[in-house]
Write a protein that holds these residues in place. Structure first.
Motif, short mmCIF file in Angstrom:
data_model
loop_
_atom_site.label_atom_id
_atom_site.label_comp_id
_atom_site.label_asym_id
_atom_site.label_seq_id
_atom_site.Cartn_x
_atom_site.Cartn_y
_atom_site.Cartn_z
N VAL A 94 -27.23 47.23 42.91
CA VAL A 94 -26.56 47.54 41.64
C VAL A 94 -27.03 46.51 40.62
O VAL A 94 -26.69 45.32 40.71
N PRO A 95 -27.82 46.92 39.62
CA PRO A 95 -28.46 45.96 38.70
C PRO A 95 -27.49 45.04 37.97
O PRO A 95 -27.80 43.88 37.74
N ASP A 96 -26.32 45.55 37.60
CA ASP A 96 -25.40 44.76 36.78
C ASP A 96 -24.54 43.80 37.59
O ASP A 96 -23.86 42.94 37.02
N LEU A 97 -24.56 43.93 38.92
CA LEU A 97 -23.82 43.00 39.76
C LEU A 97 -24.69 41.80 40.11
O LEU A 97 -25.92 41.88 40.09
N SER A 98 -24.04 40.69 40.46
CA SER A 98 -24.79 39.49 40.82
C SER A 98 -25.45 39.65 42.19
O SER A 98 -25.13 40.58 42.94
N ILE A 99 -26.33 38.72 42.51
CA ILE A 99 -26.96 38.72 43.82
C ILE A 99 -25.90 38.65 44.91
O ILE A 99 -25.92 39.42 45.88
N THR A 140 -26.80 35.22 39.60
CA THR A 140 -27.79 35.90 38.76
C THR A 140 -27.68 37.42 38.94
O THR A 140 -27.67 37.91 40.07
N PRO A 141 -27.61 38.19 37.85
CA PRO A 141 -27.60 39.65 38.00
C PRO A 141 -28.89 40.14 38.65
O PRO A 141 -29.99 39.69 38.29
N VAL A 142 -28.77 41.06 39.59
CA VAL A 142 -29.94 41.56 40.32
C VAL A 142 -30.94 42.23 39.38
O VAL A 142 -32.15 42.17 39.60
N GLY A 143 -30.44 42.83 38.31
CA GLY A 143 -31.32 43.52 37.37
C GLY A 143 -32.30 42.60 36.68
O GLY A 143 -33.28 43.07 36.09
N LEU A 145 -34.08 40.40 38.28
CA LEU A 145 -35.10 40.03 39.27
C LEU A 145 -36.20 41.07 39.31
O LEU A 145 -35.99 42.25 39.05
N GLY A 146 -37.40 40.62 39.68
CA GLY A 146 -38.49 41.55 39.93
C GLY A 146 -38.30 42.27 41.25
O GLY A 146 -37.43 41.92 42.06
N VAL A 147 -39.15 43.26 41.51
CA VAL A 147 -39.01 44.08 42.72
C VAL A 147 -39.17 43.24 43.98
O VAL A 147 -38.45 43.42 44.96
N GLY A 148 -40.10 42.29 43.96
CA GLY A 148 -40.32 41.45 45.13
C GLY A 148 -39.08 40.65 45.50
O GLY A 148 -38.71 40.56 46.67
N LYS A 149 -38.42 40.09 44.49
CA LYS A 149 -37.21 39.31 44.75
C LYS A 149 -36.05 40.22 45.16
O LYS A 149 -35.21 39.84 45.98
N GLN A 150 -36.03 41.43 44.61
CA GLN A 150 -34.98 42.37 45.01
C GLN A 150 -35.13 42.75 46.49
O GLN A 150 -34.12 42.93 47.20
N GLN A 151 -36.37 42.86 46.96
CA GLN A 151 -36.58 43.12 48.39
C GLN A 151 -35.97 42.00 49.23
O GLN A 151 -35.37 42.26 50.28
N LEU A 152 -36.13 40.77 48.78
CA LEU A 152 -35.58 39.63 49.52
C LEU A 152 -34.05 39.66 49.50
O LEU A 152 -33.41 39.27 50.49
#
Length: 512
Positions: A94-99, A140-143, A145-152
């Motif tokens: 969910v982009p607007d939620l934090s990590i 940090t909001p997930v949105g 982050l780049g795709v690589g960091k979102q994978q992590l």
């Protein structure tokens, strides 16, 4: 005797009109990295959806044994409770939620009051982020982050669920080389911790580098399982299992006989849509009839921005520059004008911009050429169906019929629908942005063959690709971009990965 954490026995799954899996069997050893390879539509993702409960027990035939026990998962929560976690190619964040909120979504850390304990949530998230090598604040909001960091983040989320078997569906498909290498290193580290991984991937060089065993699936059936430690097992051996034959070359041969200049672009300059900076800076190039040219550049170089701005000014703010077709200046101020000028652009993001995923093949194929299929303002649906049927046959699109929903097709077949849509407009210049991203070697070969057929008919093709080997294998000439500027061009005979990389990292224009 092998210690199998997972056994899938005679799995069969049928959809209306299609038998997706037919008696597929798979055995995965505890603590290994097990790859699953196959052409698009072979059944790889379907098999993993059966395993993870996306397709619940009762909707398929066969048995699943996990840690020696027969399992019947009614949904993803059941499989996750057992220790099986799947990370889909389309990330479920969910982009607007934090990590931290994403990591523990549905698995919240609560205090004695029953309310969420944010200190505990963020502290545990920080530990998980450290374990996957991601240096970001948990808040940090997930949105951002780049795709690589979102994978992590997805992997950290899996670790929070005490994962024992991690399924990664095309984990590096959208990643650059550095992010891909980091993710693969993380999978190796998880293996060292005793966590078993199943990886679905079309990047066979990555499979060769990381997998302990590779199971090949073809047409919904298990072909074989290869021991990657065997010295006779390599990428060519995997390909032979996937397609049922040897691919004598990754790229089909073509005699290059360029004719007159079809498209010429002069001094093309474009600004970012919201920022006061140039994304395309004084770019000039040309492409001839019967020629394939390539556009090479690192991420952010402006490759897609250049082509989208040419195609009906679909990106950015036009500043200056001219476009010529057969020596005559044209003005492509809209997509309709670009199509009228016989230019076609197949986007790199077929799911977001290239297709209507909830509509059928016929409607997608006709979408850009309705004027050819209509009279008095009404589309002739008989002609629309005929055009789609011709596309299915000539493109070898695997689907029950032209009424099949595009969103249910494999990636390779979706890409063929995109190409069919633009070929129906009868273009003279076909721009292909990452035409083989996320599709298997067999489908890639078919698309390369289609490109060759197109230019053999005297048309021109522009290929944008992040894969330098693909450009070297398909193009007659290759232009390099750096920071929005064309820094040089190389004919195929003089081109190499090293020379292209030199041009791609130059700041000022060079002479080839």
């Amino acid at each position: 005797m092998a210690d199998h954490i997972l056994e899938m026995q005679s799995i069969t799954k049928t959809f209306p009109g299609v038998k997706a899996l037919s008696g597929v069997s798979l055995a995965v050893e505890r603590g290994e990295v097990h790859a699953i390879c196959g052409e698009n539509g072979a059944g790889k993702s379907t098999l993993m959806k059966v395993l993870s409960g996306v397709y619940p027990a009762g909707s398929y035939g066969g048995d699943i044994l996990f840690k020696g026990q027969t399992c019947s998962f009614s949904g993803i929560r059941d499989s996750e409770h057992a220790g099986i976690v799947i990370i889909h190619q389309e990330l479920a964040l969910v982009p607007d939620l934090s990590i931290a909120e994403n990591i523990f979504l549905g698995n919240e850390r609560r205090g004695a009051s029953g309310l969420i304990d944010w200190h505990k949530t963020n502290a545990e998230a920080a530990e998980l982020l450290a374990s996957v090598g991601l240096r970001e604040e948990p808040t940090t909001p997930v949105g951002q982050l780049g795709v690589g960091k979102q994978q992590l983040v997805e992997i950290a989320k899996a670790l929070s669920k005490e994962v024992q078997l991690l399924i990664l569906d095309e984990p590096t498909a959208a990643l650059n080389d550095n992010d891909s290498a980091h993710l693969l290193d993380l999978v190796r580290a998880l293996r060292d911790r005793g966590i078993t991984s199943i990886i679905i991937s079309h990047k066979l060089n990555e499979i060769e580098a990381i997998a302990d065993h590779t199971t090949v699936i073809r047409d919904g059936k298990t072909v074989e399982t290869l021991d990657m430690a065997d010295p006779d097992v390599n990428v060519d051996r995997i390909i032979r299992g996937m397609v049922g034959r040897d691919l004598e070359a990754f790229y089909p041969d073509r005699d290059s006989n360029p004719g007159e200049v079809v498209l010429r672009v002069e001094d093309w300059t474009v600004k970012h849509p919201t920022q006061d900076r140039l994304v395309v800076d004084d770019a000039s190039f040309e492409v001839r009839a019967g020629e394939v040219i390539g556009i090479a550049g690192l991420m952010g170089a402006g490759r897609t921005e250049l082509m989208m701005s040419l195609f009906g000014r679909s990106y950015g703010k036009y500043v200056s520059g001219k476009i010529f077709m057969h020596g005559k200046e044209i003005h492509t101020r809209s997509v309709a004008a670009a199509i009228e000028a016989r230019i076609a652009y197949a986007t790199e993001d077929r799911k977001a911009f290239g297709l209507n995923l909830i509509d059928d093949i016929a409607r997608n194929v006709s979408a850009a050429a309705l004027g050819k299929l209509a009279s008095w303002g009404f589309v002739n649906h008989h002609e629309e169906a005929r055009a789609a049927e011709f596309a299915m046959k000539s493109m070898n699109i695997k689907a029950p019929n032209v009424k099949s929903i595009v969103g249910k097709l494999s990636g390779g077949n979706q890409q063929k629908v995109v190409l069919s849509k633009w070929l129906l407009t009868d273009p003279e210049v076909l721009i292909l942005d990452e035409p083989t991203r996320g599709i298997d070697v067999g489908a890639k070969y078919e698309i390369y063959t289609l490109i060759n057929s197109f230019v053999d008919a005297g048309k021109a093709v522009v290929v944008i690709s992040s894969d330098l080997l693909e450009l070297l294998g398909t193009c007659d000439r290759i232009y390099a971009l750096s920071a929005g500027r064309i820094t040089g061009q190389l004919p195929k005979a003089d081109a190499s990965e090293e020379r292209l990389m030199t041009l791609m990292t130059k700041e000022k224009e060079l002479t080839a």
